[in-house]
Scaffold this motif. Structure first.
Motif, PDB file in Angstrom:
ATOM      1  N   SER A   1      38.128   6.108 114.336  1.00  0.00           N
ATOM      2  CA  SER A   1      37.606   4.744 114.263  1.00  0.00           C
ATOM      3  C   SER A   1      38.641   3.772 114.817  1.00  0.00           C
ATOM      4  O   SER A   1      39.845   4.048 114.797  1.00  0.00           O
ATOM      5  N   ASN A   2      38.160   2.638 115.318  1.00  0.00           N
ATOM      6  CA  ASN A   2      39.073   1.592 115.776  1.00  0.00           C
ATOM      7  C   ASN A   2      39.648   0.797 114.611  1.00  0.00           C
ATOM      8  O   ASN A   2      40.553  -0.010 114.795  1.00  0.00           O
ATOM      9  N   SER A   3      39.111   1.031 113.428  1.00  0.00           N
ATOM     10  CA  SER A   3      39.546   0.295 112.235  1.00  0.00           C
ATOM     11  C   SER A   3      40.171   1.248 111.225  1.00  0.00           C
ATOM     12  O   SER A   3      39.513   2.180 110.748  1.00  0.00           O
ATOM     13  N   GLN A   4      41.437   1.001 110.896  1.00  0.00           N
ATOM     14  CA  GLN A   4      42.107   1.806 109.882  1.00  0.00           C
ATOM     15  C   GLN A   4      41.439   1.623 108.524  1.00  0.00           C
ATOM     16  O   GLN A   4      41.325   2.568 107.737  1.00  0.00           O
ATOM     17  N   ASP A   5      40.960   0.417 108.262  1.00  0.00           N
ATOM     18  CA  ASP A   5      40.286   0.136 106.995  1.00  0.00           C
ATOM     19  C   ASP A   5      39.021   0.972 106.856  1.00  0.00           C
ATOM     20  O   ASP A   5      38.718   1.476 105.775  1.00  0.00           O
ATOM     21  N   ASN A   6      38.279   1.126 107.947  1.00  0.00           N
ATOM     22  CA  ASN A   6      37.065   1.951 107.918  1.00  0.00           C
ATOM     23  C   ASN A   6      37.388   3.398 107.548  1.00  0.00           C
ATOM     24  O   ASN A   6      36.667   4.041 106.773  1.00  0.00           O
ATOM     25  N   LEU A   7      38.483   3.916 108.129  1.00  0.00           N
ATOM     26  CA  LEU A   7      38.884   5.293 107.837  1.00  0.00           C
ATOM     27  C   LEU A   7      39.196   5.463 106.359  1.00  0.00           C
ATOM     28  O   LEU A   7      38.767   6.428 105.720  1.00  0.00           O
ATOM     29  N   GLU A   8      39.939   4.526 105.803  1.00  0.00           N
ATOM     30  CA  GLU A   8      40.320   4.612 104.396  1.00  0.00           C
ATOM     31  C   GLU A   8      39.106   4.493 103.478  1.00  0.00           C
ATOM     32  O   GLU A   8      39.025   5.158 102.439  1.00  0.00           O
ATOM     33  N   LYS A   9      38.134   3.658 103.865  1.00  0.00           N
ATOM     34  CA  LYS A   9      36.926   3.497 103.048  1.00  0.00           C
ATOM     35  C   LYS A   9      36.080   4.769 103.061  1.00  0.00           C
ATOM     36  O   LYS A   9      35.507   5.155 102.027  1.00  0.00           O
ATOM     37  N   ILE A  10      36.000   5.420 104.210  1.00  0.00           N
ATOM     38  CA  ILE A  10      35.252   6.670 104.299  1.00  0.00           C
ATOM     39  C   ILE A  10      35.892   7.739 103.412  1.00  0.00           C
ATOM     40  O   ILE A  10      35.201   8.504 102.722  1.00  0.00           O
TER      41      ILE A  10
END
Length: 365
Positions: free
Chosen positions: A293-302
């Motif tokens: 993902s282009n978003s580190q936050d998205n990765l952590e949320k997943i």
């Protein structure tokens, strides 16, 4: 020569199909004499058996075991050698053609050790030994050296852990006092080994006197007790706790303590290996998910969503960069069921780039 991935693929086959005990192959070995030609044939036989399983499974990229270790000990995998033909090729070369029975019993000692590394995914280990909240670098280094010799060679700098966590907290955990360790501050470590050292006052042994009346040199008896807890880093789960003792006898305190330190380090390393072997036997092979993902936050949320899923029994972060995260999960469910459930429940867009029975690449938006 084959690399470590071939070996691990072979070992996984042994682990999965434990009823396979041996495989016969015919090879020709060369050497300067008969013995060296037989040794060469033995190595080739083991290579050939391993090579038949090359494409059986994809192994995670960071799991690297030197195949040379197996080849150097290839005689340990051989049940019998039947010479079919032999003779000199020339004055410097002897040739042996043999039918070799390669032992594929998963209980072979070397297979057992590397199977542990395979199941634990060649774990990243940090060893911290505290003496009144201060590093004991001597014992840390000695344990690290012993672990590396056992094949647990991904040893991390203990200072990294101390920078993230208060030494008193670690001391409390290993001593069984209050305190809760969680590895959420760092994804670079798989297992944490924390030791608390108790130094008994060195005792001067009562000097003995010779018949001449002259006093013999007095000796110092240094006793060390080392209590260790082995923790799963990402959850803070304590896998096991144990205590080892070392007694050093020398003519001065520093040397006596050094000897005692070496003894407790060796005992601790052997116990740690035993704990990892037992723990690894309880771990399923699991699945590998690569999240992009282009978003580190998205990765952590997943990752948070997966941790909260009833279908996921255990989750470990193996690699992490700015736009990618590699995780392993354990589950009794099929991988495609886990992914489909995640897609249905998640508020994020999840695109499956590719999927096999044990691995999947997901792009998150």
């Amino acid at each position: 020569m084959f690399n470590g991935k071939i070996l691990l693929t072979f070992l996984w086959i042994l682990l999965t199909f434990g009823n396979v005990q041996a495989k016969e192959v015919t090879v020709t070995g060369m050497g300067i004499d008969r013995d060296s030609a037989v040794r060469d044939a033995t190595r080739l036989a083991v290579e050939k058996v391993v090579g038949t399983f090359i494409d059986s499974r994809t192994i995670m990229q960071d799991l690297i075991i030197q195949f040379d270790e197996v080849l150097k000990k290839s005689h340990g995998f051989v049940k019998s050698v039947k010479i079919l033909d032999e003779g000199r090729v020339d004055s410097s070369t002897y040739r042996v053609t043999a039918n070799i029975d390669v032992d594929t019993n998963p209980n072979v000692e070397l297979v057992d050790k590397i199977t542990m590394l395979l199941r634990l995914n060649n774990p990243r280990i940090a060893v911290v030994v505290l003496d009144e909240n201060i590093h004991n670098n001597i014992i840390e280094s000695a344990i690290n050296s012993k672990l590396i010799g056992m094949g647990l060679n991904r040893i991390l700098d203990s200072n990294h852990v101390i920078k993230l966590y208060d030494a008193q907290l670690l001391e409390n955990i290993v001593s069984g006092q209050s305190g809760k360790f969680t590895g959420t501050k760092d994804n670079a470590t798989d297992y944490l080994i924390v030791g608390s050292l108790d130094k008994n006052s060195a005792n001067v042994i009562i000097p003995r006197y010779r018949e001449s009346g002259m006093m013999e040199t007095s000796m110092i008896n240094a006793k060390l007790n080392l209590k260790i807890s082995v923790l799963k880093y990402d959850t803070g789960e304590i896998i096991d706790t144990f205590t080892v003792e070392g007694i050093g006898l020398e003519n001065n305190i520093p040397r006596a303590e050094d000897k005692a330190s070496e003894i407790v380090a060796e005992k601790a390393a052997k116990k740690i290996e035993s704990i990892f072997k037992k723990f690894s036997s309880q771990i399923s092979d699991g699945y590998t998910l690569t999240l992009i993902s282009n978003s580190q936050d998205n990765l952590e949320k997943i990752v948070e969503e997966l941790r909260g899923s009833s279908a996921v029994d255990n989750l470990q972060i193996r690699e992490q960069s700015e736009n990618k995260m590699v995780i392993t999960i354990e589950s009794s469910h099929k991988l495609h069921e886990i992914v489909m459930s995640l897609k249905d429940r998640s508020k994020y867009g999840i695109f499956v780039e590719n999927m096999s029975g044990s691995a999947c690449n997901l792009r998150i938006s």
